[in-house]
Design a protein around this motif. Structure first.
Motif, PDB file in Angstrom:
ATOM      1  N   ARG A  87       3.751  11.665  -2.333  1.00  0.00           N
ATOM      2  CA  ARG A  87       3.937  12.349  -3.613  1.00  0.00           C
ATOM      3  C   ARG A  87       5.344  12.894  -3.753  1.00  0.00           C
ATOM      4  O   ARG A  87       5.929  12.843  -4.852  1.00  0.00           O
ATOM      5  N   GLN A  88       5.892  13.395  -2.672  1.00  0.00           N
ATOM      6  CA  GLN A  88       7.255  13.922  -2.733  1.00  0.00           C
ATOM      7  C   GLN A  88       8.258  12.815  -3.025  1.00  0.00           C
ATOM      8  O   GLN A  88       9.184  13.000  -3.816  1.00  0.00           O
ATOM      9  N   ARG A  89       8.050  11.660  -2.389  1.00  0.00           N
ATOM     10  CA  ARG A  89       8.952  10.537  -2.645  1.00  0.00           C
ATOM     11  C   ARG A  89       8.817  10.044  -4.081  1.00  0.00           C
ATOM     12  O   ARG A  89       9.816   9.710  -4.736  1.00  0.00           O
ATOM     13  N   ALA A  90       7.565  10.015  -4.564  1.00  0.00           N
ATOM     14  CA  ALA A  90       7.343   9.579  -5.940  1.00  0.00           C
ATOM     15  C   ALA A  90       7.987  10.550  -6.925  1.00  0.00           C
ATOM     16  O   ALA A  90       8.602  10.134  -7.920  1.00  0.00           O
ATOM     17  N   ALA A  91       7.840  11.860  -6.642  1.00  0.00           N
ATOM     18  CA  ALA A  91       8.433  12.862  -7.531  1.00  0.00           C
ATOM     19  C   ALA A  91       9.950  12.771  -7.512  1.00  0.00           C
ATOM     20  O   ALA A  91      10.612  12.898  -8.553  1.00  0.00           O
ATOM     21  N   ALA A  92      10.503  12.540  -6.315  1.00  0.00           N
ATOM     22  CA  ALA A  92      11.963  12.429  -6.213  1.00  0.00           C
ATOM     23  C   ALA A  92      12.462  11.191  -6.951  1.00  0.00           C
ATOM     24  O   ALA A  92      13.492  11.245  -7.640  1.00  0.00           O
ATOM     25  N   ALA A  93      11.710  10.088  -6.811  1.00  0.00           N
ATOM     26  CA  ALA A  93      12.120   8.855  -7.514  1.00  0.00           C
ATOM     27  C   ALA A  93      12.035   9.029  -9.022  1.00  0.00           C
ATOM     28  O   ALA A  93      12.898   8.582  -9.763  1.00  0.00           O
ATOM     29  N   THR A  94      10.990   9.732  -9.491  1.00  0.00           N
ATOM     30  CA  THR A  94      10.846   9.991 -10.921  1.00  0.00           C
ATOM     31  C   THR A  94      11.967  10.874 -11.436  1.00  0.00           C
ATOM     32  O   THR A  94      12.523  10.645 -12.514  1.00  0.00           O
ATOM     33  N   GLY A  95      12.309  11.893 -10.639  1.00  0.00           N
ATOM     34  CA  GLY A  95      13.383  12.780 -11.034  1.00  0.00           C
ATOM     35  C   GLY A  95      14.714  12.077 -11.131  1.00  0.00           C
ATOM     36  O   GLY A  95      15.506  12.319 -12.047  1.00  0.00           O
ATOM     37  N   GLN A  96      14.978  11.153 -10.195  1.00  0.00           N
ATOM     38  CA  GLN A  96      16.234  10.400 -10.232  1.00  0.00           C
ATOM     39  C   GLN A  96      16.265   9.460 -11.446  1.00  0.00           C
ATOM     40  O   GLN A  96      17.285   9.310 -12.087  1.00  0.00           O
ATOM     41  N   ALA A  97      15.089   8.869 -11.735  1.00  0.00           N
ATOM     42  CA  ALA A  97      15.033   7.965 -12.880  1.00  0.00           C
ATOM     43  C   ALA A  97      15.266   8.718 -14.186  1.00  0.00           C
ATOM     44  O   ALA A  97      15.962   8.257 -15.092  1.00  0.00           O
TER      45      ALA A  97
END
Length: 208
Positions: A193-203
């Motif tokens: 979830r943290q990786r997904a949230a970080a990827a979403t934030g970068q996008a």
């Protein structure tokens, strides 16, 4: 597997801690210390257990449960064995303090590893069974003292050291933990979830 890994780790943790109670008289004679100083060997272990638990608990949240658990078992096995090479009370005191770090770390990292593999409705039962490992460790210490100590009892200064050297054997558990015990599914999901949230934030932050 997670349960048995932590259960066995707690058993040997208890063994390494409680073996001191059986050989404390020999240690007093070897280093010519009074009862108060001898008692401090147990006290400093328990104090440092709090420090070790804090360190390992923090590490378990960051790097997963398995790695701090394995390091803790290796750590307390190493320093329990090194106690047998002590040439002075001060050296033994330091080794028992360092042993306490691993003792606290084993529980702080191991408990969540077990609990997070079991459904919530069974965690109370499992935690109780896990705590029972402490008494098996004390029983194991009594058995080793009963059958191994007499072999060396003619040389008391050596006999108590052998009791500590036996403690290095449990370090072999770590190889089994590394190869056979899965990481906590709860921790793995948190990392996903943290990786997904970080990827979403970068996008979201990229310019159109």
């Amino acid at each position: 597997r997670a349960f048995w890994a932590v259960f066995l780790g707690w058993v040997v943790d208890s063994f390494d801690f409680n073996i001191l109670t059986f050989i404390i008289i020999d240690i007093r004679q070897s280093f010519t210390v009074d009862a108060a100083l001898a008692g401090l060997l147990g006290t400093v272990t328990l104090i440092m257990r709090l420090v070790g638990g804090t360190i390992a608990g923090t590490a378990a949240d960051r790097w997963g449960r398995k790695l701090p658990l394995m390091l803790s078992v290796l750590w307390f096995s190493l320093f329990a064995a090194l106690c047998g090479f002590s040439t002075s009370y001060a050296m033994l005191f330091v080794f028992r303090a360092l042993f306490g770090l691993g003792m606290g770390g084993e529980w702080a990292a191991g408990m969540p590893l077990v609990m997070e593999h079991w459904p919530a409705r069974l965690r109370g039962l499992v935690s109780g069974l896990l705590l029972g490992g402490w008494y098996w460790g004390y029983l194991l210490a009594a058995i080793v003292f009963q059958f191994v100590y007499p072999i060396f009892s003619g040389t008391p200064d050596l006999a108590w050291r052998v009791m500590f050297w036996v403690a290095v054997v449990p370090a072999l558990i770590t190889f089994w933990i590394r190869a056979r015990v899965p990481e906590s599914p709860v921790w793995l999901e948190q990392q996903r979830r943290q990786r997904a949230a970080a990827a979403t934030g970068q996008a979201d932050g990229q310019p159109e």
